[in-house]
Design a protein around this motif. Structure first.
Motif, PDB file in Angstrom:
ATOM      1  N   VAL A 154       0.944  -1.280  -0.020  1.00  0.00           N
ATOM      2  CA  VAL A 154      -0.138   0.168   0.038  1.00  0.00           C
ATOM      3  C   VAL A 154       0.800   1.216  -0.034  1.00  0.00           C
ATOM      4  O   VAL A 154       0.585   2.241  -0.780  1.00  0.00           O
ATOM      5  CB  VAL A 154      -1.041   0.166   1.114  1.00  0.00           C
ATOM      6  CG1 VAL A 154      -1.724   1.205   1.126  1.00  0.00           C
ATOM      7  CG2 VAL A 154      -1.957  -1.176   1.158  1.00  0.00           C
ATOM      8  N   VAL A 155       1.755   1.478   1.002  1.00  0.00           N
ATOM      9  CA  VAL A 155       2.863   2.577   1.162  1.00  0.00           C
ATOM     10  C   VAL A 155       3.668   2.507  -0.084  1.00  0.00           C
ATOM     11  O   VAL A 155       4.060   3.328  -0.692  1.00  0.00           O
ATOM     12  CB  VAL A 155       3.406   2.540   2.346  1.00  0.00           C
ATOM     13  CG1 VAL A 155       4.267   3.565   2.396  1.00  0.00           C
ATOM     14  CG2 VAL A 155       2.309   2.505   3.329  1.00  0.00           C
ATOM     15  N   GLY A 156       4.258   1.142  -0.483  1.00  0.00           N
ATOM     16  CA  GLY A 156       5.202   1.084  -1.449  1.00  0.00           C
ATOM     17  C   GLY A 156       6.540   1.542  -1.153  1.00  0.00           C
ATOM     18  O   GLY A 156       7.478   1.798  -2.162  1.00  0.00           O
ATOM     19  N   TRP A 157       7.005   1.713   0.108  1.00  0.00           N
ATOM     20  CA  TRP A 157       8.260   2.187   0.409  1.00  0.00           C
ATOM     21  C   TRP A 157       9.430   0.887  -0.282  1.00  0.00           C
ATOM     22  O   TRP A 157      10.367   1.336  -0.762  1.00  0.00           O
ATOM     23  CB  TRP A 157       8.666   2.066   1.820  1.00  0.00           C
ATOM     24  CG  TRP A 157      10.035   2.575   2.151  1.00  0.00           C
ATOM     25  CD1 TRP A 157      10.772   2.027   3.093  1.00  0.00           C
ATOM     26  CD2 TRP A 157      10.356   4.195   2.021  1.00  0.00           C
ATOM     27  NE1 TRP A 157      11.847   2.729   3.167  1.00  0.00           N
ATOM     28  CE2 TRP A 157      11.793   3.918   2.603  1.00  0.00           C
ATOM     29  CE3 TRP A 157      10.017   5.042   1.207  1.00  0.00           C
ATOM     30  CZ2 TRP A 157      12.554   5.118   2.383  1.00  0.00           C
ATOM     31  CZ3 TRP A 157      10.775   6.085   1.081  1.00  0.00           C
ATOM     32  CH2 TRP A 157      12.234   6.059   1.595  1.00  0.00           C
ATOM     33  N   GLN A 158       9.260  -0.458  -0.065  1.00  0.00           N
ATOM     34  CA  GLN A 158      10.231  -1.184  -0.697  1.00  0.00           C
ATOM     35  C   GLN A 158      10.235  -1.059  -2.188  1.00  0.00           C
ATOM     36  O   GLN A 158      11.613  -1.367  -2.611  1.00  0.00           O
ATOM     37  CB  GLN A 158       9.726  -2.829  -0.214  1.00  0.00           C
ATOM     38  CG  GLN A 158       9.762  -2.991   1.212  1.00  0.00           C
ATOM     39  CD  GLN A 158      11.191  -2.860   1.581  1.00  0.00           C
ATOM     40  OE1 GLN A 158      12.148  -3.261   1.105  1.00  0.00           O
ATOM     41  NE2 GLN A 158      11.336  -2.438   3.153  1.00  0.00           N
TER      42      GLN A 158
END
Length: 173
Positions: A143-147
């Motif tokens: 959801v956040v997409g940090w990786q």
């Protein structure tokens, strides 16, 4: 960094074929003994003797971003850029009504800084929306997409370095 897995190319990345330059191409051209500067003569001689590369340019299908990935990017960009953009426009409208109805004194610089901040967040949202999307067709991502952001920034920086290295190699040859 040893825990990182080796970089896998994406389905829409162009295939690269690297061939080493022959010795004849890598040796500098002889400089003629005339009145022209040596640099210009060497460059023009290299242009004449340079062989076209055997690399085929990527076709449109190979270079195109898959539809599902582009839809994910558009969705993230719309959310992460649209919300701050709406806030920036709302600041203008709300400050107009506050000033017209004389609710309180609102300095122009406060309106300017608040709206510019929201417009800046909107621009950052565009970039983060692209880079935080999973570029793999089979994985939806988080959801956040940090990786995904870290992985995609790494891929982009690596591609820039390779392109820079190749351009330097072409200049040297």
């Amino acid at each position: 960094m040893s825990s990182e897995r080796p970089r896998q190319s994406l389905p829409f990345e162009p295939k690269k074929s690297r061939k080493k330059a022959s010795k004849a191409e890598s040796q500098p051209a002889r400089e003629p003994a005339n009145d022209t500067p040596a640099r210009e003569t060497r460059k023009s001689a290299e242009k004449k003797t340079a062989k076209p590369s055997n690399r085929k340019p990527a076709t449109r299908e190979e270079a195109a971003i898959p539809e599902i990935v582009s839809q994910r990017m558009l969705f993230r960009m719309a959310i992460l850029s649209g919300v701050p953009l709406f806030m920036a426009i709302s600041i203008f409208v709300a400050s107009y009504f506050i000033v017209i109805n004389e609710v309180f004194v609102l300095p122009n610089t406060a309106v300017l800084l608040a709206s510019l901040g929201c417009f800046g967040l909107s621009v950052l949202g565009l970039s983060y929306g692209i880079f935080s999307t999973s570029w793999d067709e089979d994985q939806a991502g988080t959801v956040v997409g940090w990786q995904e952001f870290k992985l995609n920034i790494g891929r982009t920086v690596q591609a820039w370095k390779e392109a820079r290295r190749e351009s330097r190699a072409k200049i040297k040859n």
